[in-house]
Design a protein around this motif. Structure first.
Motif, mmCIF file in Angstrom:
data_model
loop_
_atom_site.group_PDB
_atom_site.id
_atom_site.type_symbol
_atom_site.label_atom_id
_atom_site.label_comp_id
_atom_site.label_asym_id
_atom_site.label_seq_id
_atom_site.Cartn_x
_atom_site.Cartn_y
_atom_site.Cartn_z
ATOM 1 N N SER A 87 0.841 -1.204 0.000
ATOM 2 C CA SER A 87 0.000 0.000 0.000
ATOM 3 C C SER A 87 0.873 1.250 0.000
ATOM 4 O O SER A 87 0.556 2.251 -0.644
ATOM 5 N N PHE A 88 2.006 1.182 0.687
ATOM 6 C CA PHE A 88 2.900 2.333 0.716
ATOM 7 C C PHE A 88 3.522 2.550 -0.650
ATOM 8 O O PHE A 88 3.683 3.678 -1.103
ATOM 9 N N ARG A 89 3.878 1.445 -1.315
ATOM 10 C CA ARG A 89 4.463 1.599 -2.644
ATOM 11 C C ARG A 89 3.476 2.260 -3.603
ATOM 12 O O ARG A 89 3.834 3.133 -4.363
ATOM 13 N N ARG A 90 2.238 1.827 -3.500
ATOM 14 C CA ARG A 90 1.220 2.450 -4.344
ATOM 15 C C ARG A 90 1.149 3.953 -4.048
ATOM 16 O O ARG A 90 1.020 4.767 -4.950
ATOM 17 N N ASP A 125 -3.929 10.182 9.548
ATOM 18 C CA ASP A 125 -5.017 10.172 8.565
ATOM 19 C C ASP A 125 -5.863 8.918 8.713
ATOM 20 O O ASP A 125 -7.096 8.965 8.647
ATOM 21 N N LEU A 126 -5.154 7.816 8.902
ATOM 22 C CA LEU A 126 -5.844 6.539 9.003
ATOM 23 C C LEU A 126 -6.801 6.537 10.201
ATOM 24 O O LEU A 126 -7.935 6.066 10.113
ATOM 25 N N HIS A 127 -6.319 7.120 11.274
ATOM 26 C CA HIS A 127 -7.152 7.171 12.476
ATOM 27 C C HIS A 127 -8.397 8.030 12.233
ATOM 28 O O HIS A 127 -9.519 7.638 12.595
ATOM 29 N N VAL A 128 -8.177 9.165 11.625
ATOM 30 C CA VAL A 128 -9.306 10.049 11.313
ATOM 31 C C VAL A 128 -10.280 9.336 10.380
ATOM 32 O O VAL A 128 -11.499 9.399 10.561
ATOM 33 N N TYR A 129 -9.692 8.650 9.395
ATOM 34 C CA TYR A 129 -10.522 7.893 8.461
ATOM 35 C C TYR A 129 -11.417 6.918 9.202
ATOM 36 O O TYR A 129 -12.606 6.797 8.907
ATOM 37 N N HIS A 170 -20.819 -3.536 7.037
ATOM 38 C CA HIS A 170 -19.412 -3.300 7.308
ATOM 39 C C HIS A 170 -18.549 -4.160 6.391
ATOM 40 O O HIS A 170 -17.596 -3.673 5.761
ATOM 41 N N CYS A 171 -18.899 -5.433 6.282
ATOM 42 C CA CYS A 171 -18.134 -6.330 5.407
ATOM 43 C C CYS A 171 -18.196 -5.850 3.962
ATOM 44 O O CYS A 171 -17.177 -5.834 3.260
ATOM 45 N N ALA A 172 -19.386 -5.455 3.537
ATOM 46 C CA ALA A 172 -19.542 -4.996 2.159
ATOM 47 C C ALA A 172 -18.670 -3.771 1.897
ATOM 48 O O ALA A 172 -18.053 -3.646 0.833
ATOM 49 N N CYS A 173 -18.622 -2.866 2.866
ATOM 50 C CA CYS A 173 -17.838 -1.652 2.682
ATOM 51 C C CYS A 173 -16.346 -1.947 2.710
ATOM 52 O O CYS A 173 -15.558 -1.298 2.019
ATOM 53 N N LEU A 174 -15.944 -2.918 3.529
ATOM 54 C CA LEU A 174 -14.525 -3.244 3.594
ATOM 55 C C LEU A 174 -14.064 -3.936 2.325
ATOM 56 O O LEU A 174 -12.934 -3.772 1.885
ATOM 57 N N GLU A 175 -14.976 -4.712 1.749
ATOM 58 C CA GLU A 175 -14.572 -5.570 0.651
ATOM 59 C C GLU A 175 -14.141 -4.756 -0.573
ATOM 60 O O GLU A 175 -13.055 -4.919 -1.097
ATOM 61 N N ASN A 176 -14.995 -3.881 -1.012
ATOM 62 C CA ASN A 176 -14.618 -3.009 -2.126
ATOM 63 C C ASN A 176 -15.482 -1.765 -2.075
ATOM 64 O O ASN A 176 -16.271 -1.593 -1.155
ATOM 65 N N ARG A 177 -15.332 -0.939 -3.084
ATOM 66 C CA ARG A 177 -16.113 0.304 -3.064
ATOM 67 C C ARG A 177 -17.586 -0.021 -3.110
ATOM 68 O O ARG A 177 -18.089 -0.529 -4.115
ATOM 69 N N ALA A 181 -10.759 0.044 3.200
ATOM 70 C CA ALA A 181 -9.504 0.309 3.902
ATOM 71 C C ALA A 181 -8.292 -0.097 3.085
ATOM 72 O O ALA A 181 -7.203 0.434 3.296
ATOM 73 N N ASP A 182 -8.485 -1.034 2.154
ATOM 74 C CA ASP A 182 -7.341 -1.487 1.355
ATOM 75 C C ASP A 182 -6.723 -0.355 0.557
ATOM 76 O O ASP A 182 -5.562 -0.416 0.176
ATOM 77 N N ASP A 183 -7.519 0.683 0.280
ATOM 78 C CA ASP A 183 -6.991 1.791 -0.519
ATOM 79 C C ASP A 183 -6.116 2.717 0.300
ATOM 80 O O ASP A 183 -5.361 3.513 -0.251
ATOM 81 N N ARG A 184 -6.241 2.642 1.601
ATOM 82 C CA ARG A 184 -5.485 3.569 2.426
ATOM 83 C C ARG A 184 -4.038 3.118 2.521
ATOM 84 O O ARG A 184 -3.776 1.940 2.729
ATOM 85 N N PRO A 185 -3.093 4.054 2.407
ATOM 86 C CA PRO A 185 -1.698 3.672 2.630
ATOM 87 C C PRO A 185 -1.499 3.243 4.087
ATOM 88 O O PRO A 185 -2.157 3.767 4.988
ATOM 89 N N LEU A 186 -0.590 2.303 4.259
ATOM 90 C CA LEU A 186 -0.218 1.778 5.580
ATOM 91 C C LEU A 186 -1.349 1.040 6.285
ATOM 92 O O LEU A 186 -1.308 0.830 7.490
ATOM 93 N N HIS A 187 -2.346 0.617 5.507
ATOM 94 C CA HIS A 187 -3.437 -0.080 6.195
ATOM 95 C C HIS A 187 -2.967 -1.415 6.757
ATOM 96 O O HIS A 187 -3.558 -1.935 7.699
#
Lengths: 689, 433
Positions: A347-350, A380-384, A415-422, A548-554
């Motif tokens: 995620s960081f590389r991205r 940022d992640l925490h705020v997210y 929650h699962c649906a939102c975590l899985e993808n957009r 969450a997968d889109d967030r860096p450092l997740h």
């Protein structure tokens, strides 16, 4: 030396990780215990009031006519706890603690496996009750010795005399010797006998016990508690009417385990209180085990604990998975090796690739710059997370009231649906928006009010604007009131017109007209507003409910190794055994064993060869044929001297190896000796028929 | 009415006894004539049988205590091993013989010891010229103890050479007791059931002090009219009478009716009693709940009985396992291929129907099936793939502990466990929904 330093550093972080993990788990554990206590409170309170009421007559020794005439029944609480037997222990422990504090020191917990006969039951019961007495009165040694005589007659009458002596003793002691426990509130506290697993008790034991104790109910204020896993009907199934008429049964029902789980998820996962998060796949595994297999909240929490341990063990960067206040310190303390670890995160590389080239170089080469950036990203992640949870709850308010629940009824599904993808790209989301656009006004208003409450209660400041906007919507709805009613009148009149015309042709024509007009008709104000609201919610979702997968450092806070978890929690012994025997390379990692397709390698362990050969057989296996085949496979390698040995007689060594392998298979439960045919064994697994 | 007459006992005692045991005068007089005078040897053993609550225990107890005959009263269910039983008899013997409270612990493992200790106990007593009565209640339990216990009790008089009579009380007939090797035949005596008239008489005897006997008798009459069809148990009837009497009195207390206004009272109480028959009597709701309901004046409909909670929530795969087990138990093996091999959703459904039309299998009861068959059916009825994980197997075991399945033949658990499905069609329908 360099290597040493790295390992040293790693070890240091490992220690910190261990400490972090421990403290996090202890926090979570305390939280879960609190939750469970709160959830059980209602049930325990009911039970307590039942127990304190149950023997009030006994206390008062009333001489009223009805009491004299009435048959003394044994007060019994039927406690329906649901099929999640593993959770019951905790409930019973809580129950006995509460009883000990409030009602009586005399509690016996009985399990069916200890009581195969009435004799064992009485032994167990007396052991527990009389021991408890010794524990309570540690000071009075001589009494304790007297009670714990090796040969206490194990009958109800000795129990009665014990009870009399105990209560008399406490009577005589009286207030002068101050006793703190409120259990001595009464002169004769009831004796509570808890049957943990009612279903497993044999009928005879229960019947006898109830008959015996009903004979002594006047001397011994007994209360029974039946722990029931299935349904209270079991009482009627186990006890005939003559016995059940001795009982005065009241029903108590514990909270359903699904609700329990919802609360746990709500309080543990959907909160920014804990830094650690579960990935979508992992959560799905845990929920599936719960729903498909055991309904056990305890197991769910155990699984959650395993996730935490596994995460902190396997992810070196999990050292940063801590409370936001500690992050700065910990980021600063990161070693170079750890920085490299950060750079290696996908995620960081991205994230780096998206930056401009100058910053890219800085991020990849300068450790201190990286640390600053990391800190910022973690913030940022925490705020997210904070935003995510609030908006998720708002969305849930909407989706949980739609017909057919396209996005699920429970918030965990959402929650699962939102975590899985957009989530906004899914069909279900589309359809639920469609449905939301058809909501009526009262529902919509109440939902908006709920959303406002949720957003107000959330800690973040960033929702001020959103709240204002929602409130504005609410006021607009109120102003619409009058117009909306007029609108309705109009539509009703047109409907009436339609009903008047009975001529088919005219009807068709008007219907067509109506359709036309509806297409072209300008939307009413209410509808416009409704669209606006839904669009606004949609925009909120798009903004905050990013997966969450889109967030860096997740990777630092999310645990995603679902396969590991599944291997640990939902093991498949048959499959594993089959793999081991069918493809020994999988476990032994020996190149020589690597086989292609269905052929049998002679280098494999004997048991594997025997196993593979037996897969080809029917339900009954001829041992001679099997041996023949085995020796053929084994001899295949030793071609040169084949004709010398195997011409007519099987080698003794091979014979011995074969016998050993076959007995190993028998031990593993694949075959058993058969009585149907001599020299045959029966297969116990499929494939035969 | 046959008045009790016996030369050995005072007329006052007998009169008192007679008032205590209504409707059992003939049995009591028979017993008295068997017992004879205090010092006379009586018949060695007497076997009394009769239905539940036909007054066996009560009559015996009242008889012995009123006439102050030395006796020992033991319930065989309570003292479930021979050692406990024998020791209890000896302890009670000690207690009634010695005025000083020195009950030394008795150890008595065998009947031989018992006879010896018994002799000692009786010799030390001053009452050895009286007949001692040992009453064994629920004597059917004796059959489950060692083989020598029952025959020895029957001829205890002969074995101990003391003036003792053993009385056995039981609900079953003597023929079911008689051991194969034969034994001393006791004097058997039957206590017939109380007739409705008897019940009326006995129940009316204990009227509450606030109300007249006639008023209470009228109430009992109504009560018996409702309950006599289903329940003849005196204890139970008395309990029900006490529970519902408050309701019966209600109109009188409120002043809407007087005590003689039977019809009005009947109108008030009859539906109430009918409801009681469906709930309290079956222990669907407890008597204390019933009383509270009466007190609050609420409708019994609010409180759901025990059998209202039949629904059992099961995990997803447990449901399917249970359904598969049901199918395996009630379908013959040969139909498996037809039902489960080609499976499209629709065909399967019609097959379910077919299965239920055949009731013969349901009348025969569940048949045992091996574990593999259960799993095979499970795989074919679950839509998606099921991995044979450890959880599935442990679910089968937990279904067994929940008594929804039962294990057949304990011996080969490792290589071929066989199960039976023990749930009913209604239950499985509820699960399958």
């Amino acid at each position: 030396a360099y290597d040493f330093r790295i390992t040293g550093n790693d070890a240091e972080d490992a220690e910190l990780r261990f400490v972090t993990c421990q403290s996090l788990w202890s926090q979570i554990k305390a939280q879960t215990e609190q939750i469970q206590e709160d959830l059980n409170k209602q049930l325990l309170d009911n039970l307590l009031s039942f127990l304190s009421r149950s023997h009030s007559e006994f206390q008062e020794k009333t001489t009223e006519w009805t009491c004299r005439m009435k048959f003394r029944e044994i007060p019994t609480a039927a406690l329906v706890l649901g099929v999640n037997v593993t959770d019951h222990d905790l409930t019973f422990r809580g129950l006995s603690d509460v009883l000990q504090d409030n009602i009586t020191p005399y509690i016996a917990l009985l399990e069916a496996k200890d009581c195969p006969a009435i004799k064992n039951l009485m032994q167990k019961l007396m052991g527990q009750l009389m021991n408890c007495d010794i524990d309570v009165d540690l000071l009075e040694d001589e009494d304790g010795v007297q009670v714990s005589q090796s040969r206490v007659r194990c009958s109800m009458s000795s129990l009665v005399s014990w009870y009399e002596s105990v209560t008399k003793k406490t009577d005589s002691e009286t207030p002068s010797k101050k006793r703190n426990s409120s259990s001595r509130r009464w002169q004769s506290p009831p004796v509570v006998v808890i049957f943990k697993d009612m279903e497993s008790f044999t009928t005879k034991v229960l019947q006898d016990f109830i008959v015996i104790s009903s004979q002594h109910i006047h001397e011994l204020p007994l209360v029974l508690i039946f722990g029931i896993a299935t349904s209270p009907m079991i009482i009627h199934r186990l006890l005939p009417h003559s016995v059940s008429s001795l009982l005065c049964i009241e029903l108590f029902q514990s909270l359903s385990c699904k609700e329990h789980l919802s609360t746990i998820i709500d309080k543990l996962l959907l909160t920014s209180q804990f830094p650690f998060k579960l990935g979508e796949k992992v959560l799905q595994v845990l929920i599936n085990i719960f729903l498909y297999h055991d309904f056990s909240v305890q197991n769910f929490i155990k699984g959650f604990q395993l996730c935490i341990v596994e995460h902190f063990y396997s992810q070196p960067l999990s050292v940063l998975c801590c409370q936001p206040v500690d992050i700065k310190k910990r980021v600063c303390a990161l070693s170079h090796h750890q920085c490299e670890n950060i750079r290696r995160l996908p995620s960081f590389r991205r994230y780096v690739e998206k930056q401009e080239s100058g910053k890219q170089i800085e991020l990849l080469t300068n450790d201190s710059f990286l640390k600053e950036e990391t800190e910022k990203l973690l913030d940022d992640l925490h705020v997210y997370h904070e935003n995510y949870i609030s908006i998720l709850r708002c969305l849930h308010v909407f989706t949980s009231s739609l017909p057919k629940y396209p996005l699920g009824k429970q918030i965990r599904e959402l929650h699962c649906a939102c975590l899985e993808n957009r989530v906004w790209e899914t069909e279900e989301y589309e359809s639920s928006l469609q449905l939301a656009r058809m909501l009526n006004k009262t529902d919509l208003v109440t939902m908006l009010q709920q959303c406002v409450e949720i957003l107000m209660s959330s800690s973040g400041k960033q929702f001020d604007k959103t709240v204002e906007k929602l409130k504005e919507f609410l006021t607009q709805f109120q102003s619409l009131e009058a117009e909306a009613s007029q609108e309705r009148d109009a539509s009703v009149s047109s409907q009436k017109e339609l009903q008047k015309k009975t001529d088919l042709y005219h009807l068709q024509k008007t219907l067509l007209e109506l359709k036309e007009s509806r297409k072209s008709k300008k939307l009413t104000k209410f509808e416009m507003l409704r669209f606006e609201v839904v669009d606004y919610i949609d925009s909120l979702v798009r903004k905050y409910l990013l997966p969450a997968d889109d967030r860096p450092l997740h990777e630092i806070v999310y645990f995603n190794a679902a396969a590991v978890l599944r291997g640990h929690l939902n093991a498949a012994p048959r499959t594993a055994l089959h793999t081991a025997l069918n493809n020994p390379h999988w476990y032994l990692k020996n190149q020589a064993l690597k086989c292609d397709g269905g052929s049998i390698s002679n280098k494999a362990p004997d048991i594997c060869i025997v196993y593979k050969l037996h897969l080809e057989c029917g339900r009954l296996i001829n041992l001679v044929d099997w041996l023949e085949a085995f020796s053929t496979v084994v001899m295949a390698a030793e071609e040169p001297n084949a004709d010398a040995a195997s011409s007519d007689q099987v080698d003794d060594i091979i014979h011995a190896r074969f016998i050993r392998a076959v007995s190993e298979l028998e031990l593993l439960g694949f075959i058993k000796p058969s009585k149907q045919k001599t020299d045959h064994v029966a297969r116990l697994t499929w494939g035969g028929c | 009415m046959p008045n009790l007459e016996h030369s050995a006992y005072s007329a006052a005692d007998l009169l008192h006894l007679e008032s205590l045991v209504p409707c059992r005068e003939s049995q009591v007089s028979t017993l008295l004539s068997i017992f004879g005078e205090r010092q006379q040897f009586s018949f060695p053993s007497i076997f009394i049988y009769g239905h539940t609550s036909s007054g066996k225990t009560y009559v015996m107890q009242t008889l012995l205590t009123t006439l102050q005959l030395p006796h020992v009263f033991v319930n065989c269910v309570e003292y479930f091993t021979s050692r406990l039983l024998l020791e209890e008899i000896l302890i009670q013997l000690q207690r009634c013989s010695s005025d000083t409270e020195q009950t030394s612990p008795v150890h008595c493992d065998t009947l031989n010891d018992f006879v010896r200790l018994f002799k000692q106990a009786v010799v030390t007593r001053e009452l050895q010229d009286q007949t001692l009565y040992i009453v064994l209640d629920r004597a059917e339990q004796l059959r489950e103890m060692e083989a020598n216990i029952l025959p020895a009790f029957l001829r205890l008089q002969e074995l101990t050479d003391r003036n003792v009579t053993v009385v056995l009380l039981s609900e079953i007939v003597w023929e079911l007791f008689r051991p194969n090797i034969g034994c001393f035949e006791p004097f058997t005596m039957y206590f017939p059931d109380y007739s409705i008239g008897h019940l009326q008489k006995i129940l009316s005897q204990n009227h509450p002090p606030e109300y007249s006997a006639d008023f209470y008798a009228a109430y009992i009459n109504i009560l018996l009219g409702v309950f006599y069809m289903v329940c003849r148990d005196l204890k139970e009837l008395r309990h029900l009478a006490a529970l519902n009497f408050a309701k019966y009195c209600e109109p009188v207390v409120r002043g809407e009716a007087n005590e003689r206004d039977t019809r009005k009272l009947w109108k008030n109480i009859e539906p109430h009693l009918k409801k009681a028959m469906q709930t309290v009597y079956l222990r669907e709701i407890s008597s204390s709940q019933w009383e509270r309901l009466q007190h609050d004046g609420g409708e019994p409909g609010q409180l759901k009985g025990l059998s209202a909670h039949t629904h059992v929530e099961l995990p997803y795969y447990s449901k399917f396992l249970l359904i598969a087990a049901y199918l395996a138990s009630y379908n013959p093996v040969r139909t498996d291929k037809r039902f489960f091999l080609k499976h499209h959703g629709k065909i399967r459904k019609t097959n379910f129907m077919k299965k239920h039309e055949k009731t013969s299998n349901h009348l025969l009861g569940p048949k045992p099936f091996p574990l593999d068959r259960l799993l095979a059916i499970l795989y074919s009825i679950v839509d998606n793939r099921v991995a044979p994980t450890a959880n599935i197997f442990s679910q089968i075991t937990s279904l067994v502990t929940l008594q929804l399945l039962s294990m057949v033949g304990q011996n080969d658990q490792l290589d071929g466990p066989r199960y039976k499905c023990t749930v009913s069609l209604d239950f499985i329908r509820a699960v399958a929904r």
